[in-house]
Every structure is written in C-alpha cells, then in structure tokens.
Design an enzyme around this catalytic site. Sequence first.
Site, PDB file in Angstrom:
ATOM      1  N   GLU A  41       0.847  -1.075  -0.253  1.00 47.48           N
ATOM      2  CA  GLU A  41       0.040   0.037  -0.049  1.00 47.48           C
ATOM      3  C   GLU A  41       1.084   1.378   0.243  1.00 47.48           C
ATOM      4  O   GLU A  41       0.822   1.797  -0.490  1.00 47.48           O
ATOM      5  CB  GLU A  41      -0.941  -0.267   1.267  1.00 47.48           C
ATOM      6  N   VAL A  47      17.194   6.317   6.936  1.00 48.95           N
ATOM      7  CA  VAL A  47      18.435   6.425   7.513  1.00 48.95           C
ATOM      8  C   VAL A  47      18.818   6.812   8.563  1.00 48.95           C
ATOM      9  O   VAL A  47      18.076   7.664   9.201  1.00 48.95           O
ATOM     10  CB  VAL A  47      19.806   6.914   5.964  1.00 48.95           C
ATOM     11  N   GLU A 143      17.397  -3.125   6.922  1.00 45.99           N
ATOM     12  CA  GLU A 143      15.717  -4.078   7.918  1.00 45.99           C
ATOM     13  C   GLU A 143      14.592  -3.610   6.806  1.00 45.99           C
ATOM     14  O   GLU A 143      14.482  -2.328   6.727  1.00 45.99           O
ATOM     15  CB  GLU A 143      16.161  -3.529   9.604  1.00 45.99           C
ATOM     16  N   ILE A 157       2.932   5.584  16.758  1.00 43.61           N
ATOM     17  CA  ILE A 157       2.122   6.217  18.243  1.00 43.61           C
ATOM     18  C   ILE A 157       2.972   6.060  19.536  1.00 43.61           C
ATOM     19  O   ILE A 157       3.144   6.801  19.959  1.00 43.61           O
ATOM     20  CB  ILE A 157       0.305   6.416  18.506  1.00 43.61           C
ATOM     21  N   HIS A 159       6.087   4.822  19.294  1.00 39.66           N
ATOM     22  CA  HIS A 159       7.277   5.477  19.298  1.00 39.66           C
ATOM     23  C   HIS A 159       7.870   6.416  19.475  1.00 39.66           C
ATOM     24  O   HIS A 159       8.814   6.678  19.781  1.00 39.66           O
ATOM     25  CB  HIS A 159       7.647   4.938  17.629  1.00 39.66           C
TER      26      HIS A 159
HETATM   27  P1  0O2 Z   1      14.229   3.181  14.807  1.00 38.38           P
HETATM   28  O1  0O2 Z   1      13.701   4.650  16.417  1.00 38.38           O
HETATM   29  O2  0O2 Z   1      13.157   2.746  14.355  1.00 38.38           O
HETATM   30  O3  0O2 Z   1      15.366   3.248  14.533  1.00 38.38           O
HETATM   31  P2  0O2 Z   1      18.208  -6.993  18.347  1.00 38.38           P
HETATM   32  O4  0O2 Z   1      19.644  -6.084  17.457  1.00 38.38           O
HETATM   33  O5  0O2 Z   1      17.275  -7.518  17.789  1.00 38.38           O
HETATM   34  O6  0O2 Z   1      18.476  -6.667  19.697  1.00 38.38           O
HETATM   35  P3  0O2 Z   1      16.950  -4.283  17.896  1.00 38.38           P
HETATM   36  O7  0O2 Z   1      18.094  -4.363  16.205  1.00 38.38           O
HETATM   37  O8  0O2 Z   1      16.457  -3.320  18.399  1.00 38.38           O
HETATM   38  O9  0O2 Z   1      17.623  -5.084  18.203  1.00 38.38           O
HETATM   39  O10 0O2 Z   1      15.099  -5.111  17.189  1.00 38.38           O
HETATM   40  P4  0O2 Z   1      13.976  -5.180  17.075  1.00 38.38           P
HETATM   41  O11 0O2 Z   1      13.677  -5.080  18.219  1.00 38.38           O
HETATM   42  O12 0O2 Z   1      13.872  -5.656  15.485  1.00 38.38           O
HETATM   43  O13 0O2 Z   1      14.196  -3.409  16.551  1.00 38.38           O
HETATM   44  C1  0O2 Z   1      13.658  -2.984  15.409  1.00 38.38           C
HETATM   45  C2  0O2 Z   1      13.104  -2.184  14.959  1.00 38.38           C
HETATM   46  O14 0O2 Z   1      11.578  -2.560  15.810  1.00 38.38           O
HETATM   47  C3  0O2 Z   1      13.728  -0.723  16.201  1.00 38.38           C
HETATM   48  O15 0O2 Z   1      14.586   0.402  15.684  1.00 38.38           O
HETATM   49  C4  0O2 Z   1      11.719  -0.500  15.514  1.00 38.38           C
HETATM   50  O16 0O2 Z   1      11.719   0.876  14.767  1.00 38.38           O
HETATM   51  C5  0O2 Z   1      10.922  -1.460  15.501  1.00 38.38           C
HETATM   52  N1  0O2 Z   1      10.342  -1.432  17.243  1.00 38.38           N
HETATM   53  C6  0O2 Z   1      10.827  -2.833  17.952  1.00 38.38           C
HETATM   54  N2  0O2 Z   1       9.738  -2.960  19.017  1.00 38.38           N
HETATM   55  C7  0O2 Z   1       9.421  -1.744  18.839  1.00 38.38           C
HETATM   56  C8  0O2 Z   1       8.265  -1.344  19.611  1.00 38.38           C
HETATM   57  O17 0O2 Z   1       8.124  -1.547  21.034  1.00 38.38           O
HETATM   58  N3  0O2 Z   1       7.844  -0.230  19.419  1.00 38.38           N
HETATM   59  C9  0O2 Z   1       7.511   0.947  18.128  1.00 38.38           C
HETATM   60  N4  0O2 Z   1       6.971   1.484  17.892  1.00 38.38           N
HETATM   61  N5  0O2 Z   1       9.069  -0.305  17.647  1.00 38.38           N
HETATM   62  C10 0O2 Z   1       9.482  -0.941  17.867  1.00 38.38           C
HETATM   63  P5  0O2 Z   1      14.728   1.510  16.843  1.00 38.38           P
HETATM   64  O18 0O2 Z   1      16.411   1.116  16.923  1.00 38.38           O
HETATM   65  O19 0O2 Z   1      14.230   0.763  18.705  1.00 38.38           O
HETATM   66  O20 0O2 Z   1      14.568   2.496  16.213  1.00 38.38           O
END
Ligand code: 0O2
Length: 271
Positions: A41, A47, A143, A157, A159
């Site tokens: 969609e 980055v 990713e 929201i 986040h």
């Molecule tokens: P941003 O601001 O988006 O860059 P790991 O290496 O597996 O131990 P990682 O890399 O944190 O840990 O993996 P994970 O948990 O898969 O999270 C990757 C991204 O998924 C996050 O990046 C978020 O964008 C999203 N995400 C994961 N968990 C949550 C959550 O509970 N709520 C929200 N809204 N997004 C989530 P970043 O670096 O956290 O943030």
Amino acid sequence: MEIQLWRRILDPYRQAVDELVVKFNNIKKEYQDNGIYSPIEEVSGRVKRIYSILEKAQRKGVNLDNVEMIEKNIEDIAGIRVICQFVEDIEKVVDIIHNRSDLEVKNEKDYISSAKDSGYRSYHVIAFYTVETISGPKKLEVEIQIRTLAMNFWSTIEHSLQYKYKGNIPQDVRERLLSAANAVGFLDNEMSSVREEIMDAQNTNKEKAVMVSDILSNIENLYSVASKREIKKIQDEFYEIFATDDHELLRQFERQLDVLAENYKAQRVEN
Ligand code: 0O2
C-alpha cells in the site's frame, strides 16, 4: 572515530534506502498497471540518525570507535517500511523479498505471530543489499519492516511516546497502549474477514476508472476524425451510461468505442 566521517559512512545506506524505496514502489505500480491487487500500500524509508546509531551501539556494548562492529551489530541503519492493507498481504510481501535476486535474506523476526511485550506487531526481514559506489560495490544490511496500516498507526504513536518518556513509559500509559494493541489486532482480523469484499470493491473502482479514462481518450481522438454531431451523440450516450452506474453497460460502450476508433483508423490508412 571522527564525527565528520559519519556522513561518508552513511552515504551508501542513504543510497540503499533511496534505491529500495523506488524498487518497492515499482512493484506496487506493476501490480496496479496489470490491474492486479497490490499487497503493497505504501513504502517509506529512512537512514537511522547518528544519535540513534550511537545510542544503540552503546546499549549493545559495541565500541563506538569501531565502525565495522557498529555496522555489523546494528542491522537497521538502513530501514525500509512496507505498509499493507491486510495481514494476509504481509506474507506476500515477504515472499516477494525472498524471490528477489538483489536481496539476500539474513534473518527474519516475526513480531506478528508473537507480539513484543509492548504490544508491537510487525514483520522484520533483515537482508543484504549491494550498492554500487565509486569505490566499488558495498554489501550492507537493510531492515525491512512489513506491517498493516493499523499496526503502523499503533507503532508510530507508541514510538513517539517512547521518545517522550525516554523509554520509560508510565505503567498506566503502557496498559492503555497494550489494550490499544489488542484493538489493532481485532481490527486487522475484522478487516481480514471482509477482505474479499473490500478487494472486490477496490478492483471494481479501479477498473471503472481505467474504463472511463479509456473512453474519454477515445472520444478526444475522435475529435480530429468524426463530425461534431457524431461526437455530441457519443458524449451524450457516455454521460447517460455513466449515470446508470452499470459496470457492464460501461464495458460494452468502451468496446463499441474501441471498434469505432479502429474503423476510423482503418479509413485513414485507406485514404
Ligand atoms: P528506530 O527509531 O526505529 O530506529 P536486536 O538487535 O534484535 O537485539 P533491535 O535491533 O532493537 O534489537 O531489534 P528489534 O527489536 O527488532 O527493533 C528494531 C526496530 O523495530 C526498532 O528500531 C523499531 O523501529 C522497531 N520496534 C521494535 N520494537 C518496537 C516497539 O516496541 N515499539 C515500536 N514502536 N517500534 C519497535 P529502534 O532502533 O528501536 O528505533
């Protein structure tokens, strides 16, 4: 690691994000141009900000001076987000990713079958992607987050609340978010149950729009070959059929007009 070098390090990631956004948008366009329902969609990309990279590296205990280790440990420096209408579409997008020759899947995280404790639901694919730079090819990790519109609403929201409370969201707000996450799950299920009807309606609308545009361009072309009286008659007939909202009549009219246009073309060639 000198701070000003970060920009150079992130350049290939920016390129990867830009290229992949174009590619995923093109997949969507290809579906639409072929009159097939698109599982995609919306597509966006970003980055990761240097601040977030450093923060995550620190959290993971990676030496901030070691760029190679940072690149290896932080899989989401380049992030693509693919938004789908229905949960079922997510699987299709994952299949598309698996079948592409320019993406090599490294690992997958299924936060849909098992949501995170926060309530977060999304499907993540970490893949290798190669960009061509003036210093040669660079293989890097991207990713790809795939989720529904509803899941995306929730996570956007949540986040921003994570930022507001610096990761320590108060218990009562967390409980609200969890209950909202359950509502999102319910909404996605309900939408899935009427998916066929919604898809049918969307396809019919798209088909109608294509037919009307085809009819109008045929009428436009007739201006140079047919008489004013004939064009007026065709136009009146079109408005009449359009007002009936009868799909089949519109289709028949489109065919008739195609034949008429072909006849005029043949006459022109003969003359
Ligand atoms: P941003 O601001 O988006 O860059 P790991 O290496 O597996 O131990 P990682 O890399 O944190 O840990 O993996 P994970 O948990 O898969 O999270 C990757 C991204 O998924 C996050 O990046 C978020 O964008 C999203 N995400 C994961 N968990 C949550 C959550 O509970 N709520 C929200 N809204 N997004 C989530 P970043 O670096 O956290 O943030």
